[in-house]
Design a protein around this motif. Sequence first.
Motif, PDB file in Angstrom:
ATOM      1  N   VAL A 125       0.865  -1.177   0.000  1.00  0.00           N
ATOM      2  CA  VAL A 125       0.000   0.000   0.000  1.00  0.00           C
ATOM      3  C   VAL A 125       0.901   1.225   0.000  1.00  0.00           C
ATOM      4  O   VAL A 125       1.747   1.384   0.874  1.00  0.00           O
ATOM      5  CB  VAL A 125      -0.920   0.016   1.233  1.00  0.00           C
ATOM      6  CG1 VAL A 125      -1.753   1.284   1.266  1.00  0.00           C
ATOM      7  CG2 VAL A 125      -1.810  -1.214   1.258  1.00  0.00           C
ATOM      8  N   VAL A 126       0.751   2.084  -1.015  1.00  0.00           N
ATOM      9  CA  VAL A 126       1.598   3.274  -1.106  1.00  0.00           C
ATOM     10  C   VAL A 126       0.841   4.552  -0.774  1.00  0.00           C
ATOM     11  O   VAL A 126       1.458   5.602  -0.593  1.00  0.00           O
ATOM     12  CB  VAL A 126       2.249   3.411  -2.503  1.00  0.00           C
ATOM     13  CG1 VAL A 126       3.199   2.264  -2.762  1.00  0.00           C
ATOM     14  CG2 VAL A 126       1.220   3.538  -3.583  1.00  0.00           C
ATOM     15  N   ALA A 127      -0.483   4.473  -0.678  1.00  0.00           N
ATOM     16  CA  ALA A 127      -1.275   5.652  -0.327  1.00  0.00           C
ATOM     17  C   ALA A 127      -2.625   5.198   0.211  1.00  0.00           C
ATOM     18  O   ALA A 127      -3.045   4.057   0.009  1.00  0.00           O
ATOM     19  CB  ALA A 127      -1.469   6.549  -1.542  1.00  0.00           C
ATOM     20  N   LYS A 128      -3.274   6.104   0.878  1.00  0.00           N
ATOM     21  CA  LYS A 128      -4.619   5.853   1.395  1.00  0.00           C
ATOM     22  C   LYS A 128      -5.534   6.879   0.742  1.00  0.00           C
ATOM     23  O   LYS A 128      -5.330   8.086   0.876  1.00  0.00           O
ATOM     24  CB  LYS A 128      -4.593   6.043   2.910  1.00  0.00           C
ATOM     25  CG  LYS A 128      -5.696   5.386   3.625  1.00  0.00           C
ATOM     26  CD  LYS A 128      -5.450   3.913   3.741  1.00  0.00           C
ATOM     27  CE  LYS A 128      -6.337   3.375   4.842  1.00  0.00           C
ATOM     28  NZ  LYS A 128      -6.738   2.022   4.587  1.00  0.00           N
ATOM     29  N   LEU A 129      -6.507   6.408  -0.023  1.00  0.00           N
ATOM     30  CA  LEU A 129      -7.427   7.301  -0.715  1.00  0.00           C
ATOM     31  C   LEU A 129      -8.473   7.837   0.264  1.00  0.00           C
ATOM     32  O   LEU A 129      -8.911   7.104   1.163  1.00  0.00           O
ATOM     33  CB  LEU A 129      -8.124   6.562  -1.856  1.00  0.00           C
ATOM     34  CG  LEU A 129      -7.225   6.035  -2.972  1.00  0.00           C
ATOM     35  CD1 LEU A 129      -8.041   5.206  -3.947  1.00  0.00           C
ATOM     36  CD2 LEU A 129      -6.538   7.172  -3.677  1.00  0.00           C
ATOM     37  N   PRO A 130      -8.890   9.085   0.111  1.00  0.00           N
ATOM     38  CA  PRO A 130      -9.907   9.634   1.006  1.00  0.00           C
ATOM     39  C   PRO A 130     -11.329   9.218   0.615  1.00  0.00           C
ATOM     40  O   PRO A 130     -12.295   9.720   1.178  1.00  0.00           O
ATOM     41  CB  PRO A 130      -9.729  11.145   0.851  1.00  0.00           C
ATOM     42  CG  PRO A 130      -9.157  11.319  -0.506  1.00  0.00           C
ATOM     43  CD  PRO A 130      -8.326  10.092  -0.777  1.00  0.00           C
ATOM     44  N   PHE A 131     -11.455   8.322  -0.330  1.00  0.00           N
ATOM     45  CA  PHE A 131     -12.758   7.865  -0.806  1.00  0.00           C
ATOM     46  C   PHE A 131     -12.611   6.428  -1.262  1.00  0.00           C
ATOM     47  O   PHE A 131     -11.512   5.941  -1.479  1.00  0.00           O
ATOM     48  CB  PHE A 131     -13.247   8.719  -1.978  1.00  0.00           C
ATOM     49  CG  PHE A 131     -12.291   8.727  -3.147  1.00  0.00           C
ATOM     50  CD1 PHE A 131     -12.426   7.789  -4.167  1.00  0.00           C
ATOM     51  CD2 PHE A 131     -11.249   9.638  -3.211  1.00  0.00           C
ATOM     52  CE1 PHE A 131     -11.539   7.769  -5.232  1.00  0.00           C
ATOM     53  CE2 PHE A 131     -10.363   9.632  -4.283  1.00  0.00           C
ATOM     54  CZ  PHE A 131     -10.511   8.694  -5.288  1.00  0.00           C
TER      55      PHE A 131
END
Length: 194
Positions: A125-131
């Motif tokens: 996981v390289v990012a966490k989406l806000p949606f």
Amino acid sequence: AFYVCDIDAAILVIMWVDCVLIVLISFGSALFAEGISWLLIYRTANYKKLKASIESLSQKVEKKKEKVAPYNRQKVMKKKVHLIEEQLQLKNRDMSFVKFKSMFFVMLILFAVFGLLNNLFDAQVVAKLPFEPFPLIRGLTHRNLPGTDFTDCSMMFIYVLSSFGIRQNLQKVLGFTPPAGANGMFGAMPQQNY
């Protein structure tokens, strides 16, 4: 509770560093690809001649279309515009064939970089989406990631977004955008009147 916050902060820093690394690699690959395009296309006399010809024909078409002709000369004017548009389409087709040889090398570079990044960030996981993304694009945002938390973002999504944005803007900055009046890959097909 303090220990959990430190772990979460460390994970966020690692994700941020990974995203920046992916964007920098994307920028480097786009710069290298544009360098190859310049070497194989943009510096050649054939490209410069075709570009000037396309720009000239585009201006002629615009001038002819803006010109208001008397009713009895409208048919002649339409024929002239049609002839110039056909010449423009032929030049666009020639331009796409000139560009085709470098596109092969550019695609090889982009696939090699994608393969490298895929190996480096596989199942990470390289990012966490806000949606939570639509099911249609989940294959892009959640590719090779374990679990069902669809707000987790894979390398592929970051790489694709940055590649499209960086490459287009880099072409504008370097002056490698297609001339005005240039159409898509093989130009628009001439319209035939039956």
